[in-house]
Write an enzyme that holds these catalytic residues in place. Structure first.
Site, PDB file in Angstrom:
ATOM      1  N   LYS A 171      25.676 -32.708  51.947  1.00  0.00           N
ATOM      2  CA  LYS A 171      27.088 -33.176  52.202  1.00  0.00           C
ATOM      3  C   LYS A 171      26.708 -33.850  51.395  1.00  0.00           C
ATOM      4  O   LYS A 171      28.397 -33.266  50.413  1.00  0.00           O
ATOM      5  CB  LYS A 171      27.587 -33.793  52.857  1.00  0.00           C
ATOM      6  CG  LYS A 171      29.364 -33.884  53.307  1.00  0.00           C
ATOM      7  CD  LYS A 171      30.190 -32.496  52.938  1.00  0.00           C
ATOM      8  CE  LYS A 171      31.399 -33.599  52.845  1.00  0.00           C
ATOM      9  NZ  LYS A 171      31.918 -33.684  54.322  1.00  0.00           N
ATOM     10  N   LYS A 239      34.991 -43.262  49.516  1.00  0.00           N
ATOM     11  CA  LYS A 239      34.365 -43.301  51.081  1.00  0.00           C
ATOM     12  C   LYS A 239      32.923 -42.858  50.317  1.00  0.00           C
ATOM     13  O   LYS A 239      31.760 -43.418  50.228  1.00  0.00           O
ATOM     14  CB  LYS A 239      34.943 -42.961  52.093  1.00  0.00           C
ATOM     15  CG  LYS A 239      33.877 -43.951  53.325  1.00  0.00           C
ATOM     16  CD  LYS A 239      33.171 -42.554  53.990  1.00  0.00           C
ATOM     17  CE  LYS A 239      34.028 -41.025  54.315  1.00  0.00           C
ATOM     18  NZ  LYS A 239      32.765 -40.444  55.202  1.00  0.00           N
TER      19      LYS A 239
END
Lengths: 296, 296, 296, 296
Positions: A171, A239
């Protein structure tokens, strides 16, 4: 039919939980802002007033939360999943968090007799709503096998990519590519606009060749319309770029383009677009060329 | 049926000329290295020994050449197209050259009673062989209309993007995106390899979500196989990134990611990979992380 | 005592011409905006109404002009230096221009019996006013020797770095370093401000160690004061970064940091700071972090 | 006369401790590799066999260690400084560590009745040997005042930049500037070499103008000689760039040039130059342009 507790019913988690209902499962959802449980209830699911209530009686607990601390709190906090789930419960974490945190939480889960896989997703809001997400799954083969019917109900491309934490690593690579592709598309559009090209025609023909991408298909029109409603928020992508940077540094990997793109994401956030769709990178790029960005 | 002179029968021009034969046209090809005319002859076309011979009797002259000076020489050099074509001939330039040169050549063509459009392509070797190219067309509507049956014979996405030169501008944007997407894919793969991920599985799942792209579909496997046979050569992409940089500077456009990627393309060329496929950017990225690249 | 025609009396050329007067030379100055000749006249020089008038009777013609086309026009334009100077005249070009243009003009000068050296300078407005410029000199040893007394009158570090054009190459390297050092200083100050550090104290201590530089000494206070009056204008530094990029590409040299810094210079110009001192890069960097920049 | 325990006698700490002896202080040094205490003993100091022995009887404990964990271990580990120093002892940490760790350790020191300041230095090996270091000091005014005679004995530019931790913040900014200046100098030299310039002459003239810097003075010759003996090691600068990145992210600051330079430092380390002087960035830059780097 599986009994599922689903924690986190936002832009992504909401439609995913409803797809699980539609696939015949019994889903009890919890969200910190309780009004977000309504669409789930309308779809035939149930609303819980606490994590513990959502977990009660569940065979599977699914999470879709913003960041590592949220996942840690829901799993290992007071009255959290680890404290309340019955032995053998399978935890599916759809959130995008740090790979090392994923591995650490899986160990703690195992110590309590629970099973855990990491299953972060890609495909954005459209992918969640259409159940066409890509899901990158890390965990033991047995646990992944047990989860697969549920994963198939929310995603189209479900791939087991390695042991626990691997889903998060893939990811991270995904987020690196996506942020970069968005930045490049934005640079191309600013370039074309400055040269007076027919932008919709250009986007059409770019999409047909080697420049074609899911980012172009899903984000170019948003940029042309200056419509930066999320979608996937810059705050979250910022983030995620931090996760990429930390994991790259830990592995001694050099990613010059990714590092620069991370700075552009950070600049987009600093400009006040943290709550905007990540296509708002376009505003940062356009601003660098002196174009009006519509920012306040 | 149109009589076509086709100049430049390389990796791209060769199959394009043969598709025109297959579509029922009479094609006479010329190439500086004459052995490259053989596949055209085998396919039912004819070979010319000079530009003038290829142009003789043609209604349309098509060019697929490496760079601006090549196009200028073939068109406006001694015994070139401008000197030998009959009035009214339509010149279709499939080459990727500077937008300002395209505009200048079109003016010179018009002064000699010729018509000209720019029609650079994207899609690479596979697109040329399968007649699935994207073609970004600049020129007058009448000329584009006249050319369209021929363009449709070699491409799948044929879009008129503006006046003469616009095709080149959009192609420049295309090359910016493609080089960047390749660099990002390379960074992602180096990152994943360092973390011990299952690379083919990762590529599969990345391709299904927002990170999916034509570059990922066509180039990831080449990187995993370390197979850098062209395809599209770094030398040409380096030339194209120079076009992007010049056009961006001329328009006052800022493209930070594109500028960095151009440096990585230049580094790949400096390392001796000028003749390799542009996926050889992977070697530069891997080398930065200290991985063995197989370069001599 | 040398009779000198001095063309270009701006921020840099003005004080340089006056230093030549102070050193005992007879200086006739020309400037497109004639009011700029007044300080020269006040200092004991003379004002000319045209290039030809300034050149008339001169043994040496000095130029300090913005860009390659200006130098070409003054030297080889109608009634320019090449057309009006007496044989044997020594042309000293202090301007910063393209190395290849410098070489080409020197050849044209030689064909007319004139001698020419390139002598671009570094040190900024302060260096010009205090006659402490660094001068990077390209040309034949004899010509450089003949010019040296004049060069010593305006500079402190005068170095013969090679044949004609070499001065420009070294100047390009100089501009690469200077722009980069400015950008890094700006990033450091934005970083320190965000952390609440005592900025003047920080600048003092940074200046005493390995981070010390002429840029820090001359530009940090301007940044702290948000005083972006030139000094050396962004427009000119943008032009110079273009020279760097072209020369790097021509030589196959990869300069990733320089390429990124060039984009930041371009962004500063695009934001309307073209007429500001190059320390206005600070505004671009601060803006990226979301700080108010005082730009309109 | 002050009694000082000095922990860490490497390239930097060794000469600093000897300067304290020369200034009339009683210095007992400890180093993990005990042979490094010999020069201190030869200079009139004493060698200790443990941290506790160095601390015994000391009024001041000075540290010069590689990284945050080393400092934490020596201060708060078993038989460390916090456990063995007498109340009121002043701890001067010359190491470069994370600002947040510095603040945290100072709190722990205070809880044990100890005083602490952070005093990281710049100026490199030459600065340590010649007692010309820049020292950026964070802490309470009283403590800084008490330490000043000792700081003046090892440094030339000693500046109190704010409360505890501020020294580290300014040092981080210092390292950002230094790494960037090194990279830019390397790019300039590779550029000049490719153009056949006279490199020593070029370095001389660059040093006299706005491109002049401590980095140019101290590192250019090392690059020309391909002499990459430390000096300051790439491994440490890589660590420091990580501190910069983390602190920038924490403060929401965007540093695009710094981020790219950090990647080049990481690449230099990945290429096996972790133990080389940070001027070895030159090898990474030269390698990008296809030059032989002499790396194995």
């Amino acid at each position: 039919m599986t009994t599922i507790g689903f924690i986190g019913l936002g832009i992504m988690g909401g439609p995913m939980a409803r797809h699980l209902v539609a696939a015949g499962h019994e889903v009890t959802g919890f969200n910190r802002s309780p009004e977000k449980t309504r669409p789930l209830v309308d779809a035939g699911g149930r609303a819980a007033g606490s994590v513990a209530e959502a977990v009660d009686g569940a065979d599977v607990v699914a999470l879709m939360l913003p960041d590592s601390p949220d996942v840690e709190a829901v799993l290992d906090g007071e009255d959290g999943v680890f404290a309340t789930a019955k032995p053998g419960t399978l935890v599916i974490d759809f959130s995008t968090i740090r790979p090392d945190v994923a591995r650490d939480l899986a160990e703690r889960a195992a110590a309590r007799g629970l099973r855990m896989i990491d299953a972060p997703v890609s495909g954005g809001q459209a992918g969640a709503e259409n159940a066409t997400l890509s899901i990158m799954v890390g965990g033991k083969a047995d646990d992944v096998g047990a989860a697969r019917p549920l994963l198939d109900a929310v995603g189209r491309t479900v791939v087991h990519v390695g042991p626990i934490g691997s889903g998060q690593t893939v990811k991270a690579a995904n987020q690196l590519i996506v942020a970069g592709n968005i930045a490049l598309l934005a640079e191309a559009l600013v370039f074309l606009q400055a040269h007076g090209a027919d932008l919709p025609a250009a986007v059409e023909v770019l999409g047909g060749g080697l420049a074609g991408s899911a980012v172009l298909t899903q984000k170019a029109q948003k940029m042309l319309d200056a419509d930066y409603t999320p979608g996937f928020r810059i705050d979250l992508h910022h983030k995620d770029m931090g996760i990429v940077a930390d994991a790259a540094r830990a592995a001694g990997v050099v990613t010059p383009v990714g590092a620069l793109v991370a700075q552009l994401v950070a600049a987009t956030r600093a400009a006040g677009d943290g709550g905007s769709d990540h296509s708002a990178l376009h505003r940062t790029i356009a601003g660098l060329s002196g174009e009006a960005t519509g920012r306040p």
